[in-house]
Design a protein around this motif. Sequence first.
Motif, PDB file in Angstrom:
ATOM      1  N   ALA A 334     -20.697 -27.616 -38.197  1.00 42.33           N
ATOM      2  CA  ALA A 334     -20.750 -26.171 -37.997  1.00 42.33           C
ATOM      3  C   ALA A 334     -21.695 -25.500 -38.981  1.00 42.33           C
ATOM      4  O   ALA A 334     -22.151 -24.377 -38.745  1.00 42.33           O
ATOM      5  CB  ALA A 334     -19.351 -25.579 -38.133  1.00 42.33           C
ATOM      6  N   SER A 335     -22.005 -26.176 -40.083  1.00 40.56           N
ATOM      7  CA  SER A 335     -22.916 -25.621 -41.089  1.00 40.56           C
ATOM      8  C   SER A 335     -24.363 -26.033 -40.853  1.00 40.56           C
ATOM      9  O   SER A 335     -25.248 -25.680 -41.637  1.00 40.56           O
ATOM     10  CB  SER A 335     -22.483 -26.074 -42.490  1.00 40.56           C
ATOM     11  N   GLY A 336     -24.598 -26.795 -39.782  1.00 40.51           N
ATOM     12  CA  GLY A 336     -25.946 -27.207 -39.456  1.00 40.51           C
ATOM     13  C   GLY A 336     -26.457 -28.393 -40.249  1.00 40.51           C
ATOM     14  O   GLY A 336     -27.639 -28.741 -40.180  1.00 40.51           O
ATOM     15  N   ILE A 337     -25.568 -29.046 -40.991  1.00 41.72           N
ATOM     16  CA  ILE A 337     -25.953 -30.199 -41.808  1.00 41.72           C
ATOM     17  C   ILE A 337     -26.018 -31.442 -40.927  1.00 41.72           C
ATOM     18  O   ILE A 337     -25.107 -31.715 -40.136  1.00 41.72           O
ATOM     19  CB  ILE A 337     -24.947 -30.418 -42.949  1.00 41.72           C
ATOM     20  N   GLU A 338     -27.088 -32.226 -41.079  1.00 39.46           N
ATOM     21  CA  GLU A 338     -27.199 -33.473 -40.321  1.00 39.46           C
ATOM     22  C   GLU A 338     -26.511 -34.616 -41.065  1.00 39.46           C
ATOM     23  O   GLU A 338     -25.474 -35.109 -40.653  1.00 39.46           O
ATOM     24  CB  GLU A 338     -28.672 -33.813 -40.084  1.00 39.46           C
ATOM     25  N   TYR A 339     -27.109 -35.033 -42.182  1.00 38.01           N
ATOM     26  CA  TYR A 339     -26.558 -36.140 -42.954  1.00 38.01           C
ATOM     27  C   TYR A 339     -26.141 -35.653 -44.332  1.00 38.01           C
ATOM     28  O   TYR A 339     -26.758 -34.740 -44.897  1.00 38.01           O
ATOM     29  CB  TYR A 339     -27.598 -37.253 -43.127  1.00 38.01           C
ATOM     30  N   PHE A 340     -25.100 -36.274 -44.883  1.00 37.75           N
ATOM     31  CA  PHE A 340     -24.675 -35.968 -46.243  1.00 37.75           C
ATOM     32  C   PHE A 340     -23.941 -37.186 -46.803  1.00 37.75           C
ATOM     33  O   PHE A 340     -23.792 -38.204 -46.122  1.00 37.75           O
ATOM     34  CB  PHE A 340     -23.815 -34.705 -46.307  1.00 37.75           C
ATOM     35  N   THR A 341     -23.525 -37.099 -48.039  1.00 36.12           N
ATOM     36  CA  THR A 341     -22.850 -38.229 -48.686  1.00 36.12           C
ATOM     37  C   THR A 341     -21.448 -37.798 -49.111  1.00 36.12           C
ATOM     38  O   THR A 341     -21.239 -37.369 -50.252  1.00 36.12           O
ATOM     39  CB  THR A 341     -23.627 -38.730 -49.917  1.00 36.12           C
ATOM     40  N   PRO A 342     -20.487 -37.866 -48.196  1.00 36.15           N
ATOM     41  CA  PRO A 342     -19.124 -37.470 -48.560  1.00 36.15           C
ATOM     42  C   PRO A 342     -18.561 -38.354 -49.665  1.00 36.15           C
ATOM     43  O   PRO A 342     -18.894 -39.539 -49.755  1.00 36.15           O
ATOM     44  CB  PRO A 342     -18.349 -37.644 -47.247  1.00 36.15           C
ATOM     45  N   ILE A 343     -17.730 -37.762 -50.525  1.00 33.09           N
ATOM     46  CA  ILE A 343     -17.100 -38.501 -51.617  1.00 33.09           C
ATOM     47  C   ILE A 343     -15.755 -39.021 -51.147  1.00 33.09           C
ATOM     48  O   ILE A 343     -14.991 -38.321 -50.478  1.00 33.09           O
ATOM     49  CB  ILE A 343     -16.938 -37.609 -52.850  1.00 33.09           C
ATOM     50  N   LEU A 344     -15.455 -40.270 -51.502  1.00 36.50           N
ATOM     51  CA  LEU A 344     -14.218 -40.917 -51.057  1.00 36.50           C
ATOM     52  C   LEU A 344     -12.986 -40.129 -51.469  1.00 36.50           C
ATOM     53  O   LEU A 344     -12.896 -39.616 -52.594  1.00 36.50           O
ATOM     54  CB  LEU A 344     -14.122 -42.330 -51.637  1.00 36.50           C
ATOM     55  N   ASN A 345     -12.043 -40.065 -50.570  1.00 39.55           N
ATOM     56  CA  ASN A 345     -10.722 -39.519 -50.853  1.00 39.55           C
ATOM     57  C   ASN A 345      -9.872 -40.690 -51.357  1.00 39.55           C
ATOM     58  O   ASN A 345      -9.106 -41.287 -50.614  1.00 39.55           O
ATOM     59  CB  ASN A 345     -10.135 -38.903 -49.578  1.00 39.55           C
ATOM     60  N   THR A 346     -10.055 -41.039 -52.624  1.00 42.14           N
ATOM     61  CA  THR A 346      -9.394 -42.226 -53.174  1.00 42.14           C
ATOM     62  C   THR A 346      -7.874 -42.106 -53.050  1.00 42.14           C
ATOM     63  O   THR A 346      -7.333 -40.997 -53.096  1.00 42.14           O
ATOM     64  CB  THR A 346      -9.770 -42.400 -54.661  1.00 42.14           C
ATOM     65  N   PRO A 347      -7.213 -43.253 -52.854  1.00 42.69           N
ATOM     66  CA  PRO A 347      -7.687 -44.641 -52.932  1.00 42.69           C
ATOM     67  C   PRO A 347      -8.201 -45.218 -51.609  1.00 42.69           C
ATOM     68  O   PRO A 347      -8.202 -46.430 -51.441  1.00 42.69           O
ATOM     69  CB  PRO A 347      -6.432 -45.379 -53.377  1.00 42.69           C
ATOM     70  N   GLU A 348      -8.636 -44.377 -50.677  1.00 39.01           N
ATOM     71  CA  GLU A 348      -9.133 -44.875 -49.404  1.00 39.01           C
ATOM     72  C   GLU A 348     -10.440 -45.649 -49.586  1.00 39.01           C
ATOM     73  O   GLU A 348     -11.206 -45.388 -50.512  1.00 39.01           O
ATOM     74  CB  GLU A 348      -9.351 -43.716 -48.429  1.00 39.01           C
ATOM     75  N   THR A 349     -10.694 -46.572 -48.655  1.00 40.05           N
ATOM     76  CA  THR A 349     -11.907 -47.379 -48.706  1.00 40.05           C
ATOM     77  C   THR A 349     -13.095 -46.670 -48.072  1.00 40.05           C
ATOM     78  O   THR A 349     -14.237 -46.919 -48.438  1.00 40.05           O
ATOM     79  CB  THR A 349     -11.664 -48.734 -48.003  1.00 40.05           C
ATOM     80  N   GLY A 350     -12.839 -45.773 -47.110  1.00 37.31           N
ATOM     81  CA  GLY A 350     -13.942 -45.140 -46.403  1.00 37.31           C
ATOM     82  C   GLY A 350     -13.669 -43.700 -46.024  1.00 37.31           C
ATOM     83  O   GLY A 350     -12.519 -43.261 -45.939  1.00 37.31           O
ATOM     84  N   ILE A 351     -14.754 -42.961 -45.803  1.00 38.49           N
ATOM     85  CA  ILE A 351     -14.672 -41.584 -45.306  1.00 38.49           C
ATOM     86  C   ILE A 351     -15.867 -41.364 -44.385  1.00 38.49           C
ATOM     87  O   ILE A 351     -16.991 -41.791 -44.690  1.00 38.49           O
ATOM     88  CB  ILE A 351     -14.658 -40.558 -46.458  1.00 38.49           C
ATOM     89  N   LEU A 352     -15.635 -40.715 -43.254  1.00 36.20           N
ATOM     90  CA  LEU A 352     -16.689 -40.490 -42.267  1.00 36.20           C
ATOM     91  C   LEU A 352     -17.141 -39.047 -42.301  1.00 36.20           C
ATOM     92  O   LEU A 352     -16.343 -38.121 -42.158  1.00 36.20           O
ATOM     93  CB  LEU A 352     -16.182 -40.819 -40.860  1.00 36.20           C
ATOM     94  N   GLY A 353     -18.459 -38.859 -42.485  1.00 34.69           N
ATOM     95  CA  GLY A 353     -19.045 -37.532 -42.396  1.00 34.69           C
ATOM     96  C   GLY A 353     -19.667 -37.323 -41.027  1.00 34.69           C
ATOM     97  O   GLY A 353     -20.354 -38.201 -40.507  1.00 34.69           O
ATOM     98  N   VAL A 354     -19.408 -36.163 -40.443  1.00 32.83           N
ATOM     99  CA  VAL A 354     -19.942 -35.834 -39.118  1.00 32.83           C
ATOM    100  C   VAL A 354     -20.903 -34.659 -39.275  1.00 32.83           C
ATOM    101  O   VAL A 354     -20.554 -33.628 -39.850  1.00 32.83           O
ATOM    102  CB  VAL A 354     -18.818 -35.467 -38.136  1.00 32.83           C
TER     103      VAL A 354
END
Length: 410
Positions: A334-354
């Motif tokens: 919604a902010s018009g951002i294409e790619y970014f580097t989300p920071i992990l919500n520890t202790p999770e192994t992964g996080i998906l940025g859309v």
Amino acid sequence: MSGTIVMPKLGMTMTEGKIVEWYKEVGDPVNQGEAILMISSEKLNQEIEAPIAGVLLNKNGEVEDELKVGATIAVIGEEGKTVLTNDNEAVQPTTAIEKPDNSDYTDVLVNKEEKTMKGDRLFITPLAKKMAKDNNFDMNLIKGTGGNGRITKQDIQRVLANGLDYKSDLPTQPASVDVEVVGEGLPPMRKAIARNMRRSLGQTAQLTLHRKANADNLIDFQKVLRKEIESTELDVKLTLTVLIARATVLALQDLKKMNSLYQDGQLTEFDEVHLGIATSLEDGLVVPVIKDAHQKTIGNLAREIKELTGKARNGEASGDLLSGSTFTITNLGASGIEYFTPILNTPETGILGVGAFQDELILTEKGKVKSVKKIPFSVTFDHQIVDGATAADFLTILTKYIESPYLLVL
């Protein structure tokens, strides 16, 4: 009979809470279930209720003090009864003790670790104790102005400005300077976010991979489902975020290494998917969790995402709704951002940025130019747990579900 109120754990990453307001003072009568105080965690404010009826015998902190999860906040019991501190030593907290003007070390104070030079004990809040240690202060030389002579944050700040309250024949170490305190001076939510982000970056080896998926079929699939929903008058708001969440859940079930937690030296892979949905607020960010998302239909996912994100934005989400995720999605489309580097919500192994949908021109097999919509994904993962090839496989599987959306209902 007495009841102890301890600092609750309102979220998976919560390590301490702040006292926002006391509704009762020492000596006040309280009823079972009556709100005693309000605390602020990293994600929300919450009132703490009395476990039993009685009298508030002891307060283990003042407003703005921060206590560790599990630390005693207060004790309720019969008036005049002796209560126990955290170190199981008896005190009479409702008795006021005045210190003579000419005394240096006659404070009657309580703490489970620090003792005065004459064998008395020391009352000090956890935050004040940390501040005193950071500045190499002798806590026996500080006058406590809190309840029962307790040393508080305000006392340490006074000493920082004006010097120690009492003299000592023993040499003291000079105060240290430029002590870094993460989030110091920020509002409670921003301070908690600062601490969580620094902790996440400090404890993990984060790497982000990017990939685009053709979203044309997903958009067509959404239109078909919306038409079916309208014909049945179901109360479902079918957004593309819901369909991406469903695709993510299926991808995590196909590749369970990405649906895992690494905590306290132990790696746990989950069959169940508890999906966190990062939700922006005016002054921060929270992550409501869709529990057992793998068991939800697309319609149920739509309803729960709408309900939980709504509660989060209105400040109505309780601690259990903001904890327990095994993987998180964060959407900046919604902010018009294409790619970014989300920071992990520890202790999770992964996080998906859309990211935001992008129009691109492609060359078809027949040599014609065609305009398609692409959706960019950014997956950050802990390189301690999985390699780049595994994260790349996750994006490949996710792309399969996005580009073949009828698989979402099989």
